[in-house]
Design an enzyme around this catalytic site. Structure first.
Site, PDB file in Angstrom:
ATOM      1  CG  MET A 111       3.464 -13.328  -7.703  1.00 18.73           C
ATOM      2  SD  MET A 111       1.880 -13.809  -8.442  1.00 18.73           S
ATOM      3  CE  MET A 111       2.186 -15.519  -8.825  1.00 18.73           C
ATOM      4  CB  CYS A 112       6.346  -9.286  -4.930  1.00 13.88           C
ATOM      5  SG  CYS A 112       7.897  -9.219  -5.838  1.00 13.88           S
ATOM      6  CB  THR A 113       3.181  -6.098  -7.966  1.00 18.65           C
ATOM      7  OG1 THR A 113       3.227  -5.295  -6.795  1.00 18.65           O
ATOM      8  CG2 THR A 113       1.936  -6.958  -7.973  1.00 18.65           C
ATOM      9  CB  ALA A 158       4.820  -4.345  -3.609  1.00 21.32           C
TER      10      ALA A 158
END
Length: 145
Positions: free
Chosen positions: A27-29, A42
């Site tokens: 998972m990333c933002t 990110a």
């Protein structure tokens, strides 16, 4: 209108790079700015957090953007399929390059939208092996405080 910070929690694709790298993905933002239409995902990369700016160009069609990858030379036709602007955005991308084309579906969301993401990905012809629910990580995720 889908500006702000989003969490990438689901990714589906029939591309070769996805098949090769999906076991490494987390998972990333992604921060999306309306003024410049810049997405800055990110992503955890080893022991560091990698950020890349991607400048999306608005098309004449609402919710549709184009992007050319300077790194790979691929053309991306990006469309926001569904969103309520504060809980989730389901985004579909058609990627074309000289070696062929692929489909990618991305869910920016909260976990409750995973079922819709999986259903839509299947509707795009993607198989269960091509759909990934990204594992949570503390890397690259800013504190909520």
């Amino acid at each position: 209108q889908i500006t702000g910070r989003w969490y990438s929690i689901g990714l589906a694709s029939n591309s070769n790079w996805f098949k090769e790298k999906k076991h490494l993905m987390k998972m990333c933002t992604t921060d999306i700015s309306a003024t410049e239409l810049v997405a800055t995902p990110a992503r955890p990369q080893g022991d560091r957090c990698e950020k890349r700016n991607s400048l999306y160009t608005k098309t004449d069609q609402p919710g549709r953007f184009s992007y050319t990858s300077p790194r790979w030379g691929s053309e991306h036709d990006i469309r926001v399929v569904e969103t309520n602007y504060n809980e989730y955005a389901l985004v579909a991308t058609q990627i074309s390059k000289n070696t062929g084309s692929s489909t990618m579906v991305l869910l920016y969301s909260i976990p409750e939208r995973l079922e819709r993401f999986t259903q839509f990905s299947r509707e795009q012809g993607l198989t269960d092996e091509e759909i990934l629910i990204l594992p949570q990580t503390d890397e690259c995720i800013p504190d909520a405080a």
